[in-house]
Design a protein around this motif. Sequence first.
Motif: not given
Length: 438
Positions: A125-145
Amino acid sequence: MLHLYEAQTGMYQFRHLPQLARIILADHLDEFTRQQYALSVQLHLPLLQHLKHYSEPDLLLLTRRTAGEFLAALAANEGRAHIQASVERWLANDLQVVDYLQIIVEDITVLNHIRAESLRHFIPFYTQDLAVALEAASEVDRFFMGFSTTSLATFIDLLRQRISQQEAQLLEAESIARLGSFTWDINSNRTESSPEMRLITETDESPGLERFLANVHPDDSQHLKEAIAHAFATGLLECEFRFLTSGQEKTLWAKGIVYFSEGAPQRMAGVVQDISERKKMEAALLRKTLELERSNEELQQFASVASHDLKEPLRKIVLYADLLEAEAAQLPERGQQQLARIKDSARRMRLLIEDILAWSSLNQREEPAHTPLEKTLAESLEVLEQRVREKGARISSDGLPEVRVIPFQIRQLFQNLLSNALEFTRPGVAPEVRITHR
């Protein structure tokens, strides 16, 4: 003292996570809430066991509220402050719905996994760009780490605090009960003992078995060795023995459990209690009991002799009264009345002697019997006849029933109550006593 662990500041610098949180908060909060609740149930979040008293709608409202606070912090790019505030509430036991000690490691890991999965679910719902989506997912992982690192470090700190508190409580309990604890490695003959154990045995360190046995009273040493040998066979130690410290003799009680490996005893853990004061009290109680028994025997002997000495002149009074009664026809009416009173008084005197003899013996108890209270009251009034006449007292009853009592005791009760009533009266006023029952 608990300290808040802080991860590196760079872990919380995000480009995409704030906007993702704003989108969910604005358009998908209810769906995000249901997603989190469904995963909590599916993954068996342990924390739910402490929230059984909440209904499902209440749990959804609770989840929505906490999710809203969490997303608002991310949207404002204040994730680090949110983590810090959450952990501080945890440390202050200000979680509202549960006690902070009810939270376990699985709650932290599972809850962070649920929130991370829920955030990833809404990345499209935030982006359809795969590279941006991967960056967003990485930020989620980093936050919860960072969240998990801070939470787990805090959990470990809390666990250490609980262990420290429990150790302090155990030491305090040992001190109050004068109960020391020990462990004994049987193979190496090394022992570890608590401070109270060292205080009881008056040692600065944990002695081996030989040094400990050296201070056991010589008469009890073999007894303790046999108890230890028995424990090696059964797994249980229990023994009472005397222990010598600084010229003082203590009585100790030990109880322990033996742990085996391949059938051989390896380690013993147990407690030792100083029961010296209790043994002194038991000895004092035994002395008092023996003194009481001796006093009771003397009382019984006195009562037996006294009753015999009193019965003999009483028998003579009755004998002469019987002789006079044979010639009662020759006595005037007043003389006949006085003779009847002599015989009645002698009868009451005989009952009184028998009651005293029975009451003085602690080993003889008169059994309750059906007793007419009117008759017992009349007997008591006969004993007090002279005092009743002197006081001009009027004593009446409403027809007392027959009850199951010890006759001597109820007769004595009537005499004591009536005697007090006659004793404590206003001068010049004839007392009036009425005895009723319900």
